[in-house]
Design a protein around this motif. Structure first.
Motif, mmCIF file in Angstrom:
data_model
loop_
_atom_site.group_PDB
_atom_site.id
_atom_site.type_symbol
_atom_site.label_atom_id
_atom_site.label_comp_id
_atom_site.label_asym_id
_atom_site.label_seq_id
_atom_site.Cartn_x
_atom_site.Cartn_y
_atom_site.Cartn_z
ATOM 1 N N GLY A 181 0.928 -1.237 -0.018
ATOM 2 C CA GLY A 181 0.066 0.040 0.293
ATOM 3 C C GLY A 181 0.803 1.259 -0.147
ATOM 4 O O GLY A 181 0.477 2.255 -0.631
ATOM 5 N N ILE A 182 1.915 1.205 0.686
ATOM 6 C CA ILE A 182 2.860 2.431 0.788
ATOM 7 C C ILE A 182 3.413 2.771 -0.771
ATOM 8 O O ILE A 182 3.309 3.959 -1.121
ATOM 9 N N GLY A 183 3.732 1.615 -1.498
ATOM 10 C CA GLY A 183 4.145 1.755 -2.642
ATOM 11 C C GLY A 183 3.291 2.410 -3.616
ATOM 12 O O GLY A 183 3.349 3.274 -4.487
ATOM 13 N N ALA A 184 1.961 1.656 -3.447
ATOM 14 C CA ALA A 184 0.841 2.222 -4.172
ATOM 15 C C ALA A 184 0.401 3.768 -3.953
ATOM 16 O O ALA A 184 -0.036 4.446 -4.705
ATOM 17 N N LEU A 185 0.549 4.020 -2.791
ATOM 18 C CA LEU A 185 0.404 5.665 -2.476
ATOM 19 C C LEU A 185 1.507 6.306 -3.142
ATOM 20 O O LEU A 185 0.889 7.493 -3.454
ATOM 21 N N ILE A 186 2.800 6.037 -3.110
ATOM 22 C CA ILE A 186 3.636 6.722 -3.720
ATOM 23 C C ILE A 186 3.071 6.959 -5.189
ATOM 24 O O ILE A 186 3.334 8.154 -5.807
ATOM 25 N N GLY A 187 2.904 5.976 -6.034
ATOM 26 C CA GLY A 187 2.396 6.021 -7.294
ATOM 27 C C GLY A 187 0.989 7.032 -7.260
ATOM 28 O O GLY A 187 0.755 7.507 -8.221
ATOM 29 N N GLY A 188 0.169 6.773 -6.372
ATOM 30 C CA GLY A 188 -1.012 7.650 -6.296
ATOM 31 C C GLY A 188 -0.622 9.055 -6.301
ATOM 32 O O GLY A 188 -1.438 10.122 -6.944
ATOM 33 N N PRO B 130 10.616 -3.609 0.834
ATOM 34 C CA PRO B 130 10.969 -2.843 -0.473
ATOM 35 C C PRO B 130 10.336 -3.403 -1.565
ATOM 36 O O PRO B 130 10.037 -2.776 -2.539
ATOM 37 N N ALA B 131 10.709 -4.673 -1.725
ATOM 38 C CA ALA B 131 10.218 -5.486 -3.056
ATOM 39 C C ALA B 131 8.789 -5.460 -3.287
ATOM 40 O O ALA B 131 8.460 -5.060 -4.339
ATOM 41 N N ILE B 132 8.133 -5.746 -2.325
ATOM 42 C CA ILE B 132 6.637 -5.374 -2.564
ATOM 43 C C ILE B 132 5.832 -4.263 -2.825
ATOM 44 O O ILE B 132 5.241 -4.147 -3.138
ATOM 45 N N MET B 133 6.841 -3.314 -2.097
ATOM 46 C CA MET B 133 6.568 -1.960 -2.115
ATOM 47 C C MET B 133 6.907 -1.438 -3.652
ATOM 48 O O MET B 133 5.993 -0.812 -4.370
ATOM 49 N N LEU B 134 7.851 -1.744 -4.356
ATOM 50 C CA LEU B 134 7.794 -1.664 -5.834
ATOM 51 C C LEU B 134 6.677 -2.385 -6.614
ATOM 52 O O LEU B 134 6.496 -1.868 -7.567
ATOM 53 N N VAL B 135 6.253 -3.521 -6.234
ATOM 54 C CA VAL B 135 5.096 -4.072 -6.931
ATOM 55 C C VAL B 135 4.072 -3.237 -6.678
ATOM 56 O O VAL B 135 3.062 -3.173 -7.475
#
Length: 418
Positions: A266-273, A314-319
């Motif tokens: 979700g953190i990775g997705a939030l950055i993308g959002g 960090p890997a799942i954040m990238l996903v």
């Protein structure tokens, strides 16, 4: 990085943003809790895939009907109905779990029921953005904010669910999810919307569904985007089905570990959002859409090979980052180039490509994990994503030429890098 939120100038959208955000937190709590209960009851990767299949298969079979309904009936009323039905489903899950009567058959049945609700809810909710936002220049921001709502909920919901499951049980996650629907229902009822003209059409329903299919698959940009999203759902989104296995067997954790992994995504997705919210135009979004699966693929491979939680996070954040860029980018491009009278039907095909393919991906992921192991399954998924992303990049110049006249007609900037 300047973040502007012009969509929030609309009172109707502010109500939707707040209510839907609360509701989606509950939805993510239920997603984590359901997977956890299934794995605790069966200890089977295949059963995880089967429950995912039951939840999403209606979106594949019936999505065109949902799109037809979205184009034909009042979307505001439809959303109120779907939210009430979803609340009933979550409360039923809560009662069955808290009373100790939940079993796999009931989970399959209630999951299938939620899938039927989503057949109508998903395309209606996507198309409803254009009904809420009166200023055309604010609509892209509203689409991006919708993705941010989902990713923010993905950040918060699993973290809360992980704590609740370990302390008082999964049933209370379902209960909170049921109550969370009150927020979005109240928000919808408080809206003041201009009457939306219903397009009169003499064609029979089956003809209108066929018209939507023909329109989509005779347009190379629309067809290409839908195919990419289908492959993405098959390989990446469905791989989330295997997260309970990685949390317990690979990383030797518990429900809290599972919540931590989903929160990291979700953190990775939030950055993308946040990045999507900084964009003021659709121009250049095609490159983002094309390269995002490559990011996801790299993240999946690293995650599959990781022996420790500190590398897995960090890997799942990238996903998560790649996922939101790909799905939100595809949704935004589709909503920009589609004709208004076909919006609901094209959004139903988006649903079919995303949620509809999900059940097959869940079964594929579960079956492969049983046969060759969860890590190898994710490595294969990652490699497919990387290859498909590079293939789409090669197709971009041809797509630019096709989309340019559409952007010119809609008075988007003359220079059109898709």
């Amino acid at each position: 990085m300047k973040i502007t939120l012009p969509a929030l100038r609309s009172r109707n959208y502010r109500l939707f943003f707040a209510g839907h955000g609360i509701s989606l937190i509950g939805t993510w709590m239920t997603k984590l809790s359901t997977g956890w209960i299934v794995y605790q009851l069966t200890n089977s990767a295949l059963m995880l895939g089967l429950v995912g299949f039951a939840c999403q298969i209606p979106s594949f079979v019936l999505a065109p009907i949902g799109g037809l309904i979205a184009d034909r009936y009042n979307r505001h009323r439809l959303l109120v109905i779907t939210q009430v039905l979803a609340m009933i489903q979550s409360l039923a899950l809560a009662i069955l779990t808290l009373t100790g009567t939940i079993n796999i058959s009931l989970l399959l049945g209630l999951g299938f029921f939620q899938g039927l609700i989503n057949v109508v809810d998903y395309p209606v909710r996507k198309a409803f953005v254009y009904d809420m936002i009166e200023r055309p220049e604010d609509r892209m921001n509203a689409i991006a904010l919708n993705s941010s709502i989902s990713t923010g909920a993905q950040l918060i919901g699993p973290a809360i669910a992980g704590i609740i499951i370990t302390r008082i049980g999964a049933g209370y996650c379902f209960l909170l999810d049921g109550f969370s629907y009150i927020a979005v229902i109240v928000g919808l009822l408080l809206m003041h919307l201009k009457p939306q003209p219903l397009v009169l059409n003499s064609m029979r329903p089956i003809q209108r569904i066929q018209e939507g299919f023909n329109y989509a698959f005779h347009s190379l940009p629309i067809r290409s985007i839908l195919m990419m999203i289908s492959l993405f759902s098959l390989m990446v989104v469905a791989s989330s089905t295997l997260m309970p296995i990685f949390a317990t067997q690979i990383l030797h954790g518990d429900a809290h570990t599972l919540g931590l992994l989903l929160t990291a995504s979700g953190i990775g997705a939030l950055i993308g959002g946040l990045y999507m919210n900084t964009r003021s135009t659709v121009l250049g979004l095609g490159k983002v859409f094309a390269y995002a699966p490559i990011l996801c693929g790299v993240g999946l491979i690293i995650f599959a090979l990781s022996p420790t939680i500190w590398l897995s996070i960090p890997a799942i954040m990238l996903v998560g980052l790649g996922s939101i860029l790909h799905l939100s980018g595809g949704n935004t491009i589709l909503q920009t180039i589609v004709e208004d009278d076909k919006r609901g039907r094209i959004m139903s095909l988006f649903t079919m490509s995303f949620l509809g393919v999900y059940p097959f991906g869940s079964l594929l992921a579960g079956s492969l994990a049983n046969a060759i192991g969860a890590p190898v399954t994710l490595i294969i998924s990652g490699l497919v994503c990387v290859i498909s992303g590079f293939l789409f990049v090669k197709q971009l110049p041809k797509l630019r030429l096709i989309v340019r006249p559409i952007y010119l007609a809609k008075k988007i900037l003359p220079a059109v890098p898709l």
